[in-house]
Scaffold this motif. Structure first.
Motif, short mmCIF file in Angstrom:
data_model
loop_
_atom_site.label_atom_id
_atom_site.label_comp_id
_atom_site.label_asym_id
_atom_site.label_seq_id
_atom_site.Cartn_x
_atom_site.Cartn_y
_atom_site.Cartn_z
N GLN A 74 0.83 -1.21 0.00
CA GLN A 74 0.00 0.00 0.00
C GLN A 74 0.87 1.26 0.00
N GLU A 75 1.93 1.25 0.80
CA GLU A 75 2.80 2.42 0.91
C GLU A 75 3.77 2.53 -0.26
N GLN A 76 3.85 1.48 -1.06
CA GLN A 76 4.86 1.41 -2.14
C GLN A 76 6.25 1.55 -1.54
N SER A 77 6.53 0.72 -0.55
CA SER A 77 7.81 0.78 0.13
C SER A 77 8.59 -0.54 0.02
N GLN A 78 8.24 -1.37 -0.95
CA GLN A 78 9.00 -2.60 -1.15
C GLN A 78 10.29 -2.27 -1.89
N ASN B 71 9.89 5.24 4.03
CA ASN B 71 10.11 4.41 2.85
C ASN B 71 8.99 4.47 1.83
N GLY B 72 7.86 5.02 2.22
CA GLY B 72 6.71 5.03 1.32
C GLY B 72 6.86 6.06 0.22
N ALA B 73 6.03 5.91 -0.80
CA ALA B 73 6.11 6.77 -1.98
C ALA B 73 5.84 8.23 -1.64
N GLU B 74 4.96 8.47 -0.68
CA GLU B 74 4.58 9.86 -0.38
C GLU B 74 5.75 10.64 0.23
N ARG B 76 8.97 9.77 0.26
CA ARG B 76 10.09 9.79 -0.69
C ARG B 76 9.80 10.76 -1.84
N GLY B 77 8.56 10.82 -2.24
CA GLY B 77 8.20 11.75 -3.30
C GLY B 77 8.44 13.19 -2.87
N TYR B 78 8.07 13.49 -1.64
CA TYR B 78 8.28 14.84 -1.13
C TYR B 78 9.78 15.16 -1.08
N LEU B 79 10.55 14.23 -0.54
CA LEU B 79 11.99 14.46 -0.45
C LEU B 79 12.61 14.63 -1.83
N ASN B 80 12.17 13.82 -2.78
CA ASN B 80 12.73 13.90 -4.12
C ASN B 80 12.43 15.24 -4.78
#
Lengths: 287, 154
Positions: A74-78, B71-74, B76-80
């Motif tokens: 869900q978090e896309q953290s794999q 580690n999540g997309a949100e 990491r997306g902000y940091l990127n």
């Protein structure tokens, strides 16, 4: 439950593994492998890497695997998510070992690239042919994943800017190459996962625990004669008991370019997902 | 001729008038600070990463696993999208490191940040070179994002 990232992602399991254990042809080329069972008389367990210790890597109980896997999806953290955005927001291309049997070096390099992505180190493409050529004196010979890690401990690995990918030319064995390689030495942080043949369940627990904590694993598979970088813990069938091997599996990053399976990634299930030998990269190098 | 009381009354009025005149001459709306005024107190300013530009450093202990909240997309997306580019001109300049990472080839400002005392792990350092934050990493990705936006903007 959605397991595959795309319709193209292969799932290799206890029923179909024979289709993949033989020659795999991509674009008219037979894909190289090269993994041979680890010779423990040459490289005893724990020789170059600290044996797995739950004090160093948390062993996650099986009853937590399902919820953790769901959360990571869900978090896309794999680790596969990191691979898909590691190259400045874009996917980094799968390594391509063809045509030498150096998979046992490529799996290590793949894990190092994944670990760098988690740490957000600048993306680099490692030349996995380099350590293998030096170890085998430029002979096309098999090995196992932990064999290449010894090289990473002592000399690191150069990037493809210094040793072109798949090159077998000794001219690249020079001072500049190894100066570059030394920047990526991993001086500690490799963990030797259990190798007791009779305790495959413990091996699976260790591997899954690593992957759930975003620790990439170099996995050697005797049924396949192949060593690959393991990325994600996978749950296939929640109706099965926790102890059932077919409930679980792994996603791997192969070294057969992006043209294999789904962008170089594939799935293993059941006993085929449990490596015969494995090392995990816990602490990388800042570079 | 005025009586004594009349004279006293005149004297009183005169005195009052004189006092008022003297007071008006000495009153000033703003006396001025003087030649060396004391410096006003300023709030504590934390700059854990001493380099201009928005950067973030997360430190953790690998035995506890990489902190999932970063580690999540949100996040990491902000940091990127918000961190300045690093020395290579391409990679957003933030790191997520184990506390024992080998720093031989790391950027000087990250090395200095790693040497700062930490009260616990995981720990986060956020800075734009002029102000920042250092402290325990918030427990959830939503809280991490909120903290990042406080210093990096929306």
């Amino acid at each position: 439950m959605t397991v595959q990232r795309s319709q193209f992602e292969l799932i290799i399991d206890d029923d179909n593994w024979r289709e993949f254990a033989g020659d795999v042809i991509i674009d008219g080329h037979i894909m190289s492998r090269g993994c041979i069972p680890r010779d423990y008389s040459v490289q005893p367990f724990g020789m170059n890497a600290k044996p797995f210790d739950p004090k160093d890597i948390k062993l996650i109980p099986r009853n937590e695997w399902s919820s953790r896997i769901k959360d990571k999806q869900q978090e896309q953290s794999q680790l596969s998510d990191f691979r898909l955005r590691a190259n400045n927001g874009e996917m980094f291309d799968a390594l391509d070992q063809n045509g030498q049997g150096y998979c046992w070096s490529y799996s290590t390099a793949g894990c190092a690239m994944l670990a760098r992505a988690v740490a957000n180190e600048p993306h680099v493409r490692f030349s996995a042919h380099a350590p293998a050529c030096i170890i085998k004196n430029f002979r096309d010979q098999g090995g196992w994943g932990a064999l290449s890690l010894d090289f990473w401990l002592k000399r690191g690995c150069p990037t493809v800017e210094f040793w072109p990918e798949k090159s077998m030319k000794p001219q690249y064995d020079n001072a500049a190459t190894w100066e570059n390689a030394a920047k990526y030495k991993i001086t500690e942080g490799w963990t030797d996962l259990t190798r007791q043949a009779y305790d495959r369940e413990l091996t699976q627990d260790q591997v899954m625990s690593c992957l759930l904590q975003n620790i990439p694993v170099v996995g050697d598979f005797n049924w396949w004669g192949h060593s690959v970088a393991l990325m994600d813990a996978i749950e296939y069938d929640t109706s099965l008991p926790l102890s059932d091997k077919n409930r679980w599996g792994v996603r791997l990053l192969n070294s057969w370019s992006n043209r294999w399976s789904d962008r170089g990634m594939g799935l293993l299930r059941g006993t085929k997902a449990i490596p015969n030998g494995a090392v995990a990269l816990r602490v990388g190098m800042a570079a | 001729m005025l009586t004594r009381n009349q004279w006293l009354a005149v004297a009183g009025v005169a005195t009052i008038a004189l006092v008022l005149i003297i007071a008006s001459l000495s009153w000033s709306p703003n006396p001025g600070p003087g030649p060396n005024p004391p410096a006003p107190p300023t709030p504590d300013v934390v700059v854990p990463i001493k380099e201009a530009g928005f950067r973030v450093l997360v430190v953790y202990e690998s035995a506890d696993g990489t902190p999932s909240q970063v580690n999540g997309a949100e996040v990491r997306g902000y940091l990127n999208s918000h961190c300045v580019k690093g020395p290579d001109g391409k990679t957003p300049d933030y790191r997520v490191w184990d506390q024992d990472v080998d720093l031989t080839n790391a950027s000087r400002y990250f090395v200095e940040a790693m040497l700062r005392p930490r009260a616990s792990l995981p720990w986060v350092m956020i800075s734009d070179g002029k102000r920042g934050y250092e402290g325990p990493l918030p427990a959830t990705s939503a809280e991490v994002l909120e903290l990042l936006k406080k210093y990096g903007g929306a």
